[in-house]
Design an enzyme around this catalytic site. Structure first.
Site, PDB file in Angstrom:
ATOM      1  N   SER A 125       0.834  -1.194   0.000  1.00  0.00           N
ATOM      2  CA  SER A 125       0.000   0.000   0.000  1.00  0.00           C
ATOM      3  C   SER A 125       0.872   1.248   0.000  1.00  0.00           C
ATOM      4  CB  SER A 125      -0.854  -0.024   1.273  1.00  0.00           C
ATOM      5  OG  SER A 125      -1.480   1.216   1.464  1.00  0.00           O
ATOM      6  N   TYR A 150      -2.561  -1.119  10.703  1.00  0.00           N
ATOM      7  CA  TYR A 150      -2.734  -1.750   9.389  1.00  0.00           C
ATOM      8  C   TYR A 150      -1.520  -1.447   8.505  1.00  0.00           C
ATOM      9  CZ  TYR A 150      -3.968  -2.051   4.524  1.00  0.00           C
ATOM     10  OH  TYR A 150      -3.919  -2.319   3.184  1.00  0.00           O
ATOM     11  N   LYS A 154       1.776  -3.795   6.683  1.00  0.00           N
ATOM     12  CA  LYS A 154       2.227  -3.794   5.277  1.00  0.00           C
ATOM     13  C   LYS A 154       3.725  -3.512   5.213  1.00  0.00           C
ATOM     14  CE  LYS A 154      -1.633  -4.725   3.281  1.00  0.00           C
ATOM     15  NZ  LYS A 154      -1.829  -6.026   2.656  1.00  0.00           N
TER      16      LYS A 154
HETATM   17  P1  NAD Z   1     -10.937  -7.454   0.895  1.00  0.00           P
HETATM   18  O1  NAD Z   1     -11.190  -7.422   2.348  1.00  0.00           O
HETATM   19  O2  NAD Z   1     -12.081  -7.260  -0.035  1.00  0.00           O
HETATM   20  O3  NAD Z   1     -10.169  -8.790   0.487  1.00  0.00           O
HETATM   21  C1  NAD Z   1      -9.320  -9.478   1.378  1.00  0.00           C
HETATM   22  C2  NAD Z   1      -9.752 -10.933   1.390  1.00  0.00           C
HETATM   23  O4  NAD Z   1      -8.912 -11.659   2.296  1.00  0.00           O
HETATM   24  C3  NAD Z   1     -11.202 -11.130   1.861  1.00  0.00           C
HETATM   25  O5  NAD Z   1     -11.887 -11.919   0.913  1.00  0.00           O
HETATM   26  C4  NAD Z   1     -11.068 -11.853   3.209  1.00  0.00           C
HETATM   27  O6  NAD Z   1     -12.143 -12.743   3.437  1.00  0.00           O
HETATM   28  C5  NAD Z   1      -9.741 -12.562   3.044  1.00  0.00           C
HETATM   29  N1  NAD Z   1      -9.023 -12.833   4.300  1.00  0.00           N
HETATM   30  C6  NAD Z   1      -8.789 -12.008   5.334  1.00  0.00           C
HETATM   31  N2  NAD Z   1      -8.074 -12.618   6.297  1.00  0.00           N
HETATM   32  C7  NAD Z   1      -7.822 -13.887   5.839  1.00  0.00           C
HETATM   33  C8  NAD Z   1      -7.131 -15.003   6.366  1.00  0.00           C
HETATM   34  N3  NAD Z   1      -6.536 -14.949   7.566  1.00  0.00           N
HETATM   35  N4  NAD Z   1      -7.075 -16.147   5.627  1.00  0.00           N
HETATM   36  C9  NAD Z   1      -7.692 -16.215   4.419  1.00  0.00           C
HETATM   37  N5  NAD Z   1      -8.363 -15.175   3.877  1.00  0.00           N
HETATM   38  C10 NAD Z   1      -8.427 -14.023   4.578  1.00  0.00           C
HETATM   39  O7  NAD Z   1      -9.810  -6.328   0.595  1.00  0.00           O
HETATM   40  P2  NAD Z   1      -9.277  -5.748  -0.783  1.00  0.00           P
HETATM   41  O8  NAD Z   1      -9.648  -4.318  -0.845  1.00  0.00           O
HETATM   42  O9  NAD Z   1      -9.618  -6.653  -1.882  1.00  0.00           O
HETATM   43  O10 NAD Z   1      -7.715  -5.786  -0.488  1.00  0.00           O
HETATM   44  C11 NAD Z   1      -6.910  -6.885  -0.892  1.00  0.00           C
HETATM   45  C12 NAD Z   1      -5.505  -6.645  -0.377  1.00  0.00           C
HETATM   46  O11 NAD Z   1      -5.019  -5.395  -0.881  1.00  0.00           O
HETATM   47  C13 NAD Z   1      -5.394  -6.556   1.142  1.00  0.00           C
HETATM   48  O12 NAD Z   1      -4.188  -7.178   1.543  1.00  0.00           O
HETATM   49  C14 NAD Z   1      -5.348  -5.072   1.392  1.00  0.00           C
HETATM   50  O13 NAD Z   1      -4.682  -4.774   2.592  1.00  0.00           O
HETATM   51  C15 NAD Z   1      -4.566  -4.580   0.192  1.00  0.00           C
HETATM   52  N6  NAD Z   1      -4.810  -3.170  -0.138  1.00  0.00           N
HETATM   53  C16 NAD Z   1      -6.094  -2.733  -0.293  1.00  0.00           C
HETATM   54  C17 NAD Z   1      -6.325  -1.392  -0.582  1.00  0.00           C
HETATM   55  C18 NAD Z   1      -7.722  -0.862  -0.709  1.00  0.00           C
HETATM   56  O14 NAD Z   1      -7.920   0.341  -0.582  1.00  0.00           O
HETATM   57  N7  NAD Z   1      -8.736  -1.699  -0.984  1.00  0.00           N
HETATM   58  C19 NAD Z   1      -5.252  -0.518  -0.738  1.00  0.00           C
HETATM   59  C20 NAD Z   1      -3.950  -1.006  -0.583  1.00  0.00           C
HETATM   60  C21 NAD Z   1      -3.749  -2.342  -0.284  1.00  0.00           C
HETATM   61  C1  WQD Z   2      -9.774   9.391   0.604  1.00  0.00           C
HETATM   62  C2  WQD Z   2     -10.007  10.881   0.865  1.00  0.00           C
HETATM   63  C3  WQD Z   2     -10.357  11.390   3.175  1.00  0.00           C
HETATM   64  C4  WQD Z   2     -14.127   9.229   3.578  1.00  0.00           C
HETATM   65  C5  WQD Z   2      -7.199   4.428   2.878  1.00  0.00           C
HETATM   66  C6  WQD Z   2      -6.163   3.750   3.730  1.00  0.00           C
HETATM   67  C7  WQD Z   2      -5.017   3.274   2.882  1.00  0.00           C
HETATM   68  C8  WQD Z   2      -5.526   2.422   1.714  1.00  0.00           C
HETATM   69  C9  WQD Z   2      -6.674   3.032   0.984  1.00  0.00           C
HETATM   70  C10 WQD Z   2      -5.281   0.118   2.148  1.00  0.00           C
HETATM   71  C11 WQD Z   2      -9.282  11.396   2.098  1.00  0.00           C
HETATM   72  C12 WQD Z   2     -11.599  11.695   2.373  1.00  0.00           C
HETATM   73  C13 WQD Z   2     -12.961   9.780   3.096  1.00  0.00           C
HETATM   74  C14 WQD Z   2     -15.210  10.085   3.891  1.00  0.00           C
HETATM   75  C15 WQD Z   2     -13.887  11.972   3.206  1.00  0.00           C
HETATM   76  N1  WQD Z   2      -5.997   1.152   2.139  1.00  0.00           N
HETATM   77  N2  WQD Z   2     -12.837  11.129   2.912  1.00  0.00           N
HETATM   78  N3  WQD Z   2     -15.043  11.433   3.692  1.00  0.00           N
HETATM   79  O1  WQD Z   2      -7.446   7.481   3.494  1.00  0.00           O
HETATM   80  O2  WQD Z   2      -6.480   7.755   1.169  1.00  0.00           O
HETATM   81  O3  WQD Z   2      -6.603   5.515   2.184  1.00  0.00           O
HETATM   82  O4  WQD Z   2      -7.682   3.479   1.903  1.00  0.00           O
HETATM   83  O5  WQD Z   2      -4.115   0.024   2.008  1.00  0.00           O
HETATM   84  O6  WQD Z   2      -4.160   2.574   3.712  1.00  0.00           O
HETATM   85  O7  WQD Z   2      -5.697   4.688   4.691  1.00  0.00           O
HETATM   86  O8  WQD Z   2      -8.693   6.591   1.454  1.00  0.00           O
HETATM   87  O9  WQD Z   2     -11.037   6.587   0.725  1.00  0.00           O
HETATM   88  O10 WQD Z   2     -10.530   6.659   3.196  1.00  0.00           O
HETATM   89  O11 WQD Z   2     -10.052   8.670   1.803  1.00  0.00           O
HETATM   90  O12 WQD Z   2     -13.778  13.197   3.051  1.00  0.00           O
HETATM   91  O13 WQD Z   2     -16.277   9.649   4.341  1.00  0.00           O
HETATM   92  O14 WQD Z   2     -11.404  11.080   1.129  1.00  0.00           O
HETATM   93  O15 WQD Z   2     -10.162  12.360   4.182  1.00  0.00           O
HETATM   94  O16 WQD Z   2      -8.877  12.715   1.818  1.00  0.00           O
HETATM   95  P1  WQD Z   2      -7.264   6.935   2.155  1.00  0.00           P
HETATM   96  P2  WQD Z   2     -10.152   7.047   1.820  1.00  0.00           P
END
Ligand code: NAD
Ligand code: WQD
Length: 345
Positions: A125, A150, A154
């Protein structure tokens, strides 16, 4: 064509990546404990692609189960999405996050080593970058100590994987630093289905638009940005899914550990998102400015040139398509997957 184990493949990004893998002729084995997803997403993946995948309900902390999977399927590479991702929850339950994300990842990497599988794509991330870096963020900029548990998981997993590959040249690892994934498959059949009140901007906004939530809180309008609201690099989830394919291909032919940013390289403010959404959908979004959210930075967007050049990857979708596809998914599935509950057995 390869056999790919996709941990967390039933989730938001994982399910979209399964579509791209199947469409490119790969065999897919999904391993997911369904703690934050439903099997329905994978039923729809198979409907969209008209291809079959294997689903195994299991937890990455279960070493015996992982060994069984590696013994039963001739896995060539792993894409590791499984983990917990709610920033606020990670502050309230640090051990829970360390267990699922860090201990779970170690358990997976050990099982991979026992099975002689050394190709890995890991979901990292942009949150690992030091908050003092000025955007555009590029891969050589320093990482920092994330201000939530979180993000800390990562960073730790990234560092472990870098050390692992330095110690054992058999490993070939892609660390993909996602910026802000949004959007949904253009069919509107799969998308993001957060449990409870969404934490992130896009699902919150679409739930306001569909009438599930009353109004959007804009967290701060006094940042040093174009209109005072936070700026982020939103990327269409299908583009993000495709980056996994490109990274996988790169890793199947190269050793070592390499970091790539996966973003569009463009920043959009919260108000720009709201207004663009209103323009694309014709729906007025009620919102109110609220205090800044603790832990937020003003601006975060990527320099994506390393991925463009080294992975031959290019984002295809612009903001209007991200918003239209997020809305199509929400409109077609106002309660997410919850109205359809098919058992997989
Ligand atoms: P998500 O929660 O939709 O998908 C994660 C999946 O992992 C889920 O299906 C959940 O059931 C499964 N899971 C959780 N713990 C588990 C375990 N112990 N064993 C087996 N399965 C397990 O999330 P996503 O948005 O699809 O994110 C996928 C990956 O990308 C995650 O590692 C997340 O941290 C990372 N990521 C997401 C974002 C975002 O904003 N969505 C941003 C950066 C990184
Ligand atoms: C985006 C912008 C908020 C909600 C998060 C995690 C990051 C990554 C992605 C996994 C910001 C604003 C949000 C709301 C708002 N996840 N906002 N009202 O914070 O960039 O990233 O998700 O890795 O680790 O921190 O994403 O969508 O929460 O926010 O004004 O109800 O929207 O302040 O500027 P963020 P976000």
């Amino acid at each position: 064509m390869a056999n790919i184990l996709v941990t967390g493949g039933a989730g938001y990004i994982g399910s979209h990546t399964c579509i791209e893998l199947l469409n490119h002729g790969h065999e897919v084995v999904v391993f997911d404990n369904l703690s934050n997803s439903r099997y329905e997403s994978l039923r729809r993946v198979q409907k969209i692609t008209q291809k079959h995948l294997v689903f195994i309900e299991g937890d990455i902390r279960d070493a015996d189960h992982l060994d069984q999977v590696f013994q039963s399927y001739s896995i060539d590479a792993v894409i590791h999405f499984a983990g917990l991702k709610a920033v606020g929850e990670s502050q309230a339950m640090p051990l829970h996050y360390f267990d699922h994300n860090i201990a779970g990842s170690i358990c997976l990497f050990q099982a991979m080593k026992r099975a002689n599988v050394f190709h890995l794509v890991f979901s990292s991330s942009a949150t690992v970058y030091d908050a003092s870096n000025i955007s555009p963020l590029h891969e050589e900029m320093p990482t920092g100590m994330p201000n939530n548990n979180y993000g800390y998981t990562k960073l730790i997993i990234e560092q472990m994987l870098q050390k692992l590959s330095a110690a054992d040249a058999r490993w070939s690892i892609a660390l993909l630093r996602y910026f802000n994934p949004v959007g949904a498959h253009t069919s509107g059949l799969i998308g993001e289905d957060p449990q409870g009140i969404p934490n992130n901007l896009m699902p919150y906004l679409t739930q306001v638009a569909v009438g599930r939530l009353e109004q959007l809180a804009v967290y701060g309008d006094d940042y040093d940005t174009i209109d005072g609201t936070g700026v982020r690099d939103y990327i269409h989830v299908v583009d993000l899914a495709n980056a996994h394919l490109c990274a996988l291909e790169n890793r199947l032919s190269t050793q070592g550990c390499r970091v790539w940013n996966i973003g569009t390289g463009q920043g959009s403010s919260v108000l720009q998102i709201i207004h663009a959404f209103e323009k694309v959908t014709g729906i007025k979004i009620p919102y109110q400015v609220a205090p800044r959210r603790s832990g937020d930075v003003a601006t975060s967007f990527s320099d994506n040139q390393r991925a463009v050049q080294e992975l031959a990857w290019q984002p295809q979708y612009g903001l209007a398509e991200m918003l239209a596809d997020s809305w199509k998914w929400q409109q077609q599935n106002p309660s997410g997957y919850s109205s359809t509950q098919h058992k997989y057995k």
